[in-house]
Design an enzyme around this catalytic site. Structure first.
Site, mmCIF file in Angstrom:
data_model
loop_
_atom_site.group_PDB
_atom_site.id
_atom_site.type_symbol
_atom_site.label_atom_id
_atom_site.label_comp_id
_atom_site.label_asym_id
_atom_site.label_seq_id
_atom_site.Cartn_x
_atom_site.Cartn_y
_atom_site.Cartn_z
ATOM 1 N N LYS A 1 0.879 -1.266 0.101
ATOM 2 C CA LYS A 1 -0.010 -0.232 -0.041
ATOM 3 C C LYS A 1 0.968 1.279 -0.075
ATOM 4 O O LYS A 1 1.767 1.297 1.016
ATOM 5 C CB LYS A 1 -1.006 0.098 1.220
ATOM 6 C CG LYS A 1 -2.143 1.078 1.236
ATOM 7 C CD LYS A 1 -3.022 0.715 0.013
ATOM 8 C CE LYS A 1 -4.253 0.082 0.577
ATOM 9 N NZ LYS A 1 -5.287 -0.437 -0.619
ATOM 10 N N HIS B 1 20.222 27.902 -11.729
ATOM 11 C CA HIS B 1 20.653 28.914 -12.366
ATOM 12 C C HIS B 1 20.158 30.226 -12.070
ATOM 13 O O HIS B 1 19.024 30.480 -12.289
ATOM 14 C CB HIS B 1 20.927 28.538 -13.844
ATOM 15 C CG HIS B 1 21.660 27.435 -14.148
ATOM 16 N ND1 HIS B 1 22.923 26.988 -13.699
ATOM 17 C CD2 HIS B 1 21.227 26.416 -14.969
ATOM 18 C CE1 HIS B 1 22.967 25.716 -14.330
ATOM 19 N NE2 HIS B 1 22.160 25.377 -15.020
ATOM 20 N N THR C 1 -3.057 -5.478 0.222
ATOM 21 C CA THR C 1 -2.646 -4.191 0.832
ATOM 22 C C THR C 1 -3.607 -3.200 1.747
ATOM 23 O O THR C 1 -3.097 -2.405 2.435
ATOM 24 C CB THR C 1 -2.383 -3.245 -0.381
ATOM 25 O OG1 THR C 1 -3.710 -2.884 -1.073
ATOM 26 C CG2 THR C 1 -1.531 -3.967 -1.574
HETATM 27 O O1 LIG Z 1 28.991 24.201 -10.598
HETATM 28 C C1 LIG Z 1 28.891 24.095 -11.661
HETATM 29 N N1 LIG Z 1 29.407 22.772 -12.310
HETATM 30 C C2 LIG Z 1 29.277 22.822 -13.706
HETATM 31 O O2 LIG Z 1 29.457 21.524 -14.328
HETATM 32 C C3 LIG Z 1 28.590 23.872 -14.402
HETATM 33 N N2 LIG Z 1 28.435 23.795 -15.900
HETATM 34 C C4 LIG Z 1 27.960 24.850 -16.298
HETATM 35 O O3 LIG Z 1 27.489 25.354 -17.403
HETATM 36 N N3 LIG Z 1 27.792 25.359 -15.120
HETATM 37 C C5 LIG Z 1 28.180 24.858 -13.974
HETATM 38 N N4 LIG Z 1 28.555 25.218 -12.753
#
Ligand SMILES: O=c1[nH]c(=O)c2[nH]c(=O)[nH]c2[nH]1
Length: 275
Positions: free
Chosen positions: A12, A240, A57
């Site tokens: 479950k 990013h 279950t």
């Molecule tokens: O810390 C990072 N590692 C990477 O492998 C990587 N590759 C990337 O484009 N930016 C970063 N930043």
């Protein structure tokens, strides 16, 4: 045709159980999402349809609620207790995997709590087999960000590389981490707090030359602070933050305005082990 049954398990999934501790005016709550997966002598149910070795279950779900009545000291202890029960009480069941997500509620009074939806939570996995539990504990979606002390330079440059070296960037990630215990004589609640703190402190204290380097520092710190942990697996999406070009507006941008991108993202994964 030569066909055979491969590995299988059943159980479950996602029983949502909330246990209230009301020994005094000041209540406590434990909020779990419990998944049980059982494996063993289960060929017949797949091959012939005979269910005499199948613990429903539905029964597994009921067991979760019944065991919660006795109290939930920790997700780890609760998972081990369930695993011991399913393997110990049923001849046909050799292995029980109990996965428990635990959600934290913030207290606002003796019996008032709040919780954001989704977000960071703990996850414990107990595999009960051969009369003992194997315990892995971790967390999901712990969002951390350093607004400086992060670089990324010195990487391979080929004909497709456009990335500019960064000597001062934002480093942000949503941590998925799992740490495995080599023993079970552990104060589980204390160990969880120590591991979580270690991850955050290593992220804070590492001057990062890459997220890979930060990953290693985070895993190593968990191993340093918890002697019972023998390996830590981390999955770190690189969330990013791109510096926005404000030149079209005749403005400079010395690390002030960023675009928080959603996808694609770098995904850095690794295991750090006690030698
Ligand atoms: O810390 C990072 N590692 C990477 O492998 C990587 N590759 C990337 O484009 N930016 C970063 N930043």
């Amino acid at each position: 045709m030569a066909i055979e049954l491969g590995s299988n398990r059943y159980g479950k999934a996602e029983t949502r159980v909330v246990r209230v501790v009301r020994d005094s005016e000041r209540h406590e709550i434990v909020d779990l999402n419990v998944s049980v997966a059982l494996a063993g002598d289960l060929d017949d149910t797949h091959l012939t349809g005979a269910n005499d070795k199948v613990l429903p279950t539905d029964t597994q779900k009921n067991t979760v609620f019944a065991f919660a009545r006795d109290g939930i000291e920790s997700a780890e202890e609760f998972g081990a207790r369930l695993g011991e029960h399913f393997t110990g009480s049923q001849e046909s069941i050799d292995r029980a995997t109990v996965t428990l997500q635990e959600y934290t509620w913030t207290r606002h009074g003796d019996h008032t709590f709040s919780r954001g939806d989704g977000g960071e939570h703990k996850q414990a996995t107990v595999v009960y087999e051969n009369g003992r539990p194997d315990v892995t504990v971790g967390l999901r979606d712990l969002l951390v960000l350093n607004s400086t002390d992060s670089e990324f330079t010195g990487y391979i440059v080929d004909e497709y590389t456009t990335l500019a070296p960064a000597t001062d960037r934002i480093l942000a990630t949503a941590v998925t981490a799992d740490w495995h215990f080599s023993e079970t004589d552990v104060d589980w609640n204390k160990a969880y707090t120590a591991a979580r703190t270690a991850l955050i402190e290593a992220f804070r204290d590492t001057y990062s030359l890459s997220l890979q380097q930060t990953l290693y520092a985070m895993g190593a710190k968990v191993i340093e602070v918890l002697p019972q942990v023998d390996r830590v697996t981390l999955t770190l999406p690189n969330k990013h933050h791109f510096l926005v070009d404000l030149e079209p507006f005749e403005l400079d941008n010395p690390g002030l305005v960023f675009f928080a991108a959603d996808r694609p993202y770098g995904l850095i994964e690794g295991t750090v082990e006690r030698r």
